[in-house]
Design a protein around this motif. Structure first.
Motif, short mmCIF file in Angstrom:
data_model
loop_
_atom_site.label_atom_id
_atom_site.label_comp_id
_atom_site.label_asym_id
_atom_site.label_seq_id
_atom_site.Cartn_x
_atom_site.Cartn_y
_atom_site.Cartn_z
N ALA A 490 78.24 45.54 0.11
CA ALA A 490 78.26 44.19 0.67
C ALA A 490 79.23 44.09 1.84
CB ALA A 490 78.62 43.18 -0.41
N ALA A 491 80.31 44.86 1.76
CA ALA A 491 81.34 44.78 2.80
C ALA A 491 80.85 45.27 4.15
CB ALA A 491 82.56 45.58 2.36
N VAL A 492 79.85 46.16 4.14
CA VAL A 492 79.38 46.72 5.41
C VAL A 492 78.02 46.19 5.82
CG1 VAL A 492 80.72 48.84 5.11
CG2 VAL A 492 78.38 48.71 4.20
N ASP A 493 77.46 45.25 5.03
CA ASP A 493 76.14 44.70 5.34
C ASP A 493 76.31 43.35 6.03
OD1 ASP A 493 73.49 43.86 5.42
OD2 ASP A 493 73.02 44.76 3.49
N ALA A 494 75.86 43.24 7.27
CA ALA A 494 76.02 42.01 8.04
C ALA A 494 74.74 41.18 8.08
CB ALA A 494 76.46 42.34 9.46
N ASP A 495 73.67 41.65 7.47
CA ASP A 495 72.40 40.94 7.48
C ASP A 495 72.43 39.81 6.44
OD1 ASP A 495 69.59 40.26 6.73
OD2 ASP A 495 69.14 41.74 8.27
N VAL A 496 72.38 38.56 6.91
CA VAL A 496 72.50 37.41 6.01
C VAL A 496 71.35 37.34 5.02
CG1 VAL A 496 72.54 34.88 5.91
CG2 VAL A 496 73.85 36.08 7.68
N VAL A 497 70.14 37.68 5.47
CA VAL A 497 68.98 37.62 4.56
C VAL A 497 69.15 38.64 3.43
CG1 VAL A 497 66.48 37.90 4.36
CG2 VAL A 497 67.46 36.77 6.35
N ARG A 498 69.64 39.83 3.74
CA ARG A 498 69.87 40.83 2.69
C ARG A 498 70.98 40.39 1.75
NH1 ARG A 498 68.93 45.07 6.73
NH2 ARG A 498 71.18 45.32 6.99
N LEU A 499 72.01 39.75 2.30
CA LEU A 499 73.07 39.23 1.43
C LEU A 499 72.53 38.15 0.49
CD1 LEU A 499 76.05 38.93 3.97
CD2 LEU A 499 75.73 40.68 2.23
N MET A 500 71.68 37.27 1.03
CA MET A 500 71.09 36.24 0.18
C MET A 500 70.21 36.85 -0.91
SD MET A 500 70.22 32.88 2.51
CE MET A 500 69.17 33.69 3.70
N ALA A 501 69.47 37.93 -0.57
CA ALA A 501 68.60 38.57 -1.55
C ALA A 501 69.38 39.16 -2.71
CB ALA A 501 67.77 39.66 -0.87
N ALA A 502 70.67 39.42 -2.51
CA ALA A 502 71.49 40.01 -3.57
C ALA A 502 71.99 38.97 -4.57
CB ALA A 502 72.68 40.74 -2.95
N ILE A 503 71.99 37.70 -4.19
CA ILE A 503 72.58 36.66 -5.03
C ILE A 503 71.84 36.43 -6.36
CG2 ILE A 503 73.07 34.18 -5.15
CD1 ILE A 503 75.13 35.72 -3.57
N PRO A 504 70.50 36.27 -6.37
CA PRO A 504 69.82 35.96 -7.64
C PRO A 504 70.10 36.95 -8.76
CG PRO A 504 68.34 35.56 -5.80
CD PRO A 504 69.54 36.24 -5.23
N ALA A 505 70.03 38.24 -8.46
CA ALA A 505 70.26 39.24 -9.51
C ALA A 505 71.68 39.16 -10.05
CB ALA A 505 69.97 40.64 -8.97
N LEU A 506 72.65 38.93 -9.17
CA LEU A 506 74.04 38.82 -9.63
C LEU A 506 74.24 37.58 -10.50
CD1 LEU A 506 76.14 39.87 -6.50
CD2 LEU A 506 76.10 40.99 -8.73
N VAL A 507 73.65 36.47 -10.10
CA VAL A 507 73.79 35.24 -10.90
C VAL A 507 73.11 35.42 -12.25
CG1 VAL A 507 73.14 32.81 -11.05
CG2 VAL A 507 74.05 33.73 -8.90
N ARG A 508 71.94 36.06 -12.29
CA ARG A 508 71.29 36.32 -13.57
C ARG A 508 72.16 37.21 -14.44
NH1 ARG A 508 66.56 36.86 -10.29
NH2 ARG A 508 66.72 39.13 -10.42
N ALA A 509 72.84 38.18 -13.81
CA ALA A 509 73.72 39.05 -14.57
C ALA A 509 74.87 38.26 -15.20
CB ALA A 509 74.27 40.16 -13.66
N VAL A 510 75.41 37.31 -14.44
CA VAL A 510 76.47 36.45 -14.99
C VAL A 510 75.93 35.66 -16.17
CG1 VAL A 510 77.99 34.50 -14.51
CG2 VAL A 510 77.68 36.28 -12.78
N ARG A 511 74.72 35.15 -16.01
CA ARG A 511 74.11 34.36 -17.08
C ARG A 511 73.88 35.21 -18.33
NH1 ARG A 511 67.98 32.62 -16.38
NH2 ARG A 511 67.84 34.86 -16.77
N TYR A 512 73.33 36.43 -18.14
CA TYR A 512 73.09 37.30 -19.28
C TYR A 512 74.41 37.69 -19.95
CZ TYR A 512 68.46 37.88 -17.19
OH TYR A 512 67.22 37.66 -16.66
N GLY A 513 75.43 37.90 -19.12
CA GLY A 513 76.73 38.25 -19.69
C GLY A 513 77.27 37.16 -20.58
N ASP A 514 77.06 35.91 -20.19
CA ASP A 514 77.49 34.79 -21.04
C ASP A 514 76.80 34.83 -22.39
OD1 ASP A 514 79.15 33.92 -19.07
OD2 ASP A 514 77.78 32.40 -18.29
N VAL A 515 75.48 35.10 -22.39
CA VAL A 515 74.72 35.13 -23.63
C VAL A 515 75.18 36.27 -24.52
CG1 VAL A 515 72.42 35.43 -24.61
CG2 VAL A 515 72.72 34.09 -22.55
#
Length: 733
Positions: A490-515
């Motif tokens: 993430a630190a070396v990726d400047a493409d905003v669309v690619r950064l946005m594409a990474a968000i859903p999986a990370l948020v789902r991971a947070v959600r699964y971790g809570d469960v």
């Protein structure tokens, strides 16, 4: 004196199987040779095992390249299998006599005439005046319940076909190897050597065998690839020709019945058909079965057949049991004619350690290995169900697709339920061997493969999906390294669309971790850090985009917006969502935004309560006003309305503005914007569309729209009115 008895057969033919058993009972051979890979002899000790149940297959693979593999299937009605069972029951040595399995991976290219070799039965059927090879074989061989063995006649017929067929290097090598195996068996024993092989090869293996030196020359330079072999469970559907199996038959379920039914073959079959139809809630009585049996037997007599075959029983099934219903006949074809019988292999048979661990884990979790679709709903709040989920996710990560999860359970907002469909397929044996490269247990292999995928990921999205999978599959040992890889990418990726594409999986991971009770603070921190960069770069990323690029950015914005609604429930997630909403607010009045994005952002801010419904309606009407190109207006409407039509149902102003705009379009403009409008409204549910139509009807105070009198073509409309009147009259009846 001839000491070699060559029994030429049709692979997977019940008539051939019966004839082979009868011939072996009469011959009482000292050794039985069977067409099959000669290096599989070590596995023949399992043939008589009480837990060995066909259909099954010999499975050979290259340990260095597991995807380089081959199968040799057997059913209960396969003559080769019956020969093996006869030898085991009578304590007679049995061996495979074909080329070693590794040689089949490096076969020479076939020459012309391959089609004839693959289907010599078709040639014989054609010569006999049959347009259907299966029917010919069924009449001559499969429906034989007694009579002389057909092997001598078949060998003679095949010899005639071979005389007019060009030679083939692959067959030449195989037959040379088999003749060498016959010579060795004749030297070993003074008794009869029985050879069970495909009918095509029978003339080449009959005595006299000719000089051994010629066969040695043919075999010189034979490929020597090292392989590993084992028995694997197989299914009837994988024996079917429709599966792509070269030696497949059209109706394995029917052939299994022909071989196993002791008497009254037709009546017993149609009784099974009745059971299948009843299982699908179709009314079938015993009288139906009796009448269908009579019809099938009468058809066989009229056609001069010795016994009603599959064609006759199928026609009787269609006419009597299904009453002409083709859909009902499809149930019979799928569940009975082909069938989905799954074989079994003893637990102590050779297998890769990973497969042994898989089966042990499946037993402990009470997951039955079954070849039919089995829906399974898991409640992740229960320890046992959560263990099943972890196991299935690990298998999925390894490419062992035993279970398929419903997409909504992964992408939706729920957290406590997963719905899987389990179905075991024989080809998963290849996937298991392939996955065995990563470790000897499912947990070890899944962990190793996950780390490798994260390390070699070229896109940030792939790395973040690895984080999600680590949580789903409980691969917490790999999680710290995978998260570190996500942060570095993430630190070396400047493409905003690619950064946005990474968000859903990370948020789902947070959600699964809570469960699952996993500490997700580090993952939340990564999400928040990415959102800072996304919000800073989004204004520049949305300027002056093409239609295609705008669609991609809109999808990414939607995904981030949905994810942040979930993430806002965490300790620091609310701050990221507020920053996101503020960023969208700064974009809403930009004039360089594509209409699709402008409309979408207004809708998102309206749903978030930042823009009032009255303000949204004003913006809606303003954008549909004169001065904007029709295609841009349609794009704005699509962005605003996409996904849900509830706003149009509940907001009279929005609906009136949209209706007025559509009514104002000229013919050319209407044609140009229609595809966009159809795409937009196509996403709405049936209930939403019905409610919208009802609201449109009342836009004029309950008075339906009436065109001017001179716009009506009464003569053209008369036919339509008459048709509609007839439809409505029928509905009343």
């Amino acid at each position: 004196m001839t000491r070699t008895a060559v029994l030429g057969v049709r692979h997977h033919g019940p008539g051939s199987a019966r004839s082979v058993v009868a011939a072996l009972d009469e011959l009482r051979p000292a050794i039985v040779l069977i067409e099959g890979p000669s290096d599989a002899d070590q596995l023949l000790r399992f043939v008589g095992h009480q837990d060995m149940t066909p259909p099954l297959a010999l499975f050979a693979y290259d340990p260095k390249e597991p995807r380089t593999s081959a199968f040799w299937p057997f059913a209960s009605f396969s003559p080769e299998w019956q020969a093996l069972r006869w030898a085991a029951d009578h304590e007679v040595p049995a061996r495979f006599c074909d080329l070693p399995s590794g040689a089949f991976f490096d076969e020479p290219e076939s020459k012309p005439g391959r089609e004839l070799r693959e289907d010599p039965i078709g040639m014989l059927a054609h010569a006999a005046g049959y347009d259907d090879p299966e029917r010919w074989w069924d009449d001559v061989i499969e429906s034989r319940l007694d009579g002389e063995p057909p092997f001598e006649a078949l060998t003679e017929a095949m010899a005639e076909l071979r005389d007019v067929t060009p030679s083939d290097a692959r067959d030449d090598r195989r037959e040379a190897f088999m003749r060498q195996a016959i010579r060795a068996a004749l030297k070993e024993s003074g008794g009869i050597v029985a050879v069970v092989c495909g009918a095509w090869h029978a003339p080449a293996l009959a005595e006299p065998l000719g000089p051994a030196s010629a066969d040695v020359a043919v075999l010189r330079g034979l490929p020597r690839r090292r392989t590993t072999l084992s028995w694997v469970a197989w299914t009837h559907s994988r024996l079917a020709a429709a599966s792509g199996y070269g030696a497949g038959v059209t109706s394995p379920g029917w052939y299994h019945h022909l071989f196993t039914a002791p008497d009254n073959v037709v009546a017993r079959w149609l009784t099974k058909v009745a059971g299948v139809l009843r299982s699908h809630d179709l009314p079938v009585s015993s009288a139906h079965v009796i009448e269908a049996t009579r019809l099938a037997e009468a058809l066989a007599v009229l056609r001069g057949r010795p016994l009603a075959g599959l064609a006759e029983v199928s026609e009787a099934t269609r006419a009597v049991l299904c009453e002409g219903n083709e859909a009902a006949l499809t149930f019979v074809q799928r569940d009975l004619v082909v069938g989905e019988l799954l074989g079994a292999v003893p637990a102590d048979a050779p297998s890769v350690p990973l497969e042994a661990d898989l089966r042990a884990r499946a037993r402990s979790l009470r997951l039955k290995i079954d070849p039919v679709d089995k829906p399974t709903t898991l409640d992740l709040r229960k320890d046992h169900d959560r263990a099943k989920s972890i196991f299935l996710h690990r298998l999925a990560g390894l490419g062992i697709g035993w279970g398929t999860i419903r997409e909504d359970d992964v992408r939706g907002t729920g957290t406590f339920r997963e719905t899987w469909t389990l179905r075991w397929r024989p080809e998963l044996a290849v996937a298991i061997v392939d996955a065995a490269l990563w470790g000897t247990t499912i947990a070890e292999a899944a962990n190793a493969k996950l780390l490798d995928e994260a390390r070699t990921a070229t896109e940030l999205r792939t790395a973040t999906e690895a984080v999600e999978h680590a949580l789903l599959a409980d691969l917490t040992d790999a999680l710290p390294e995978v998260l570190a890889l996500v942060e570095s990418k993430a630190a070396v990726d400047a493409d905003v669309v690619r950064l946005m594409a990474a968000i859903p999986a990370l948020v789902r991971a947070v959600r699964y971790g809570d469960v699952r009770g996993t500490d997700t603070a580090s993952m939340s921190a990564v999400v928040d850090a990415l959102m800072v960069r996304i919000c800073a770069g989004l204004p520049a990323a949305v300027a002056a985009l093409s239609d295609e690029a705008s669609a991609a950015v809109r999808a990414a914005i939607d995904a981030v917006h949905r994810s942040l609604a979930v993430h806002a429930r965490t300790a620091h997630g609310a701050e990221s969502r507020e920053r996101w909403i503020e960023t969208l607010g700064r974009l809403v009045d930009r004039r360089d935004l594509h209409g699709l994005l402008a409309g979408r952002i207004v809708r998102l801010l309206t749903d978030a309560g930042v823009i009032s419904h009255a303000d949204a309606a004003r913006r809606f009407a303003a954008h549909l006003s004169i001065g904007v190109v029709s295609a841009d207006k349609a794009a704005w409407v699509e962005g605003f309305l996409a996904g849900s039509g509830l706003l149009l149902v509940h907001d009279h102003q929005l609906l009136a503005a949209l209706d007025a705009w559509v009514m104002s379009l000229g013919a050319d403009d209407f044609v140009s914007v229609l595809p966009l409008l159809r795409r937009t409204f196509g996403e709405f549910s049936t209930a939403e569309l019905t409610n919208i139509a009802d609201r449109v009807k009342h836009l004029t105070g309950g008075v339906p729209y009436q065109p001017e009198a001179d716009q009506l073509d009464v003569q053209r409309a008369a036919g339509v009115v008459q048709t509609v009147a007839q439809i409505l009259a029928g509905a009343r009846l």
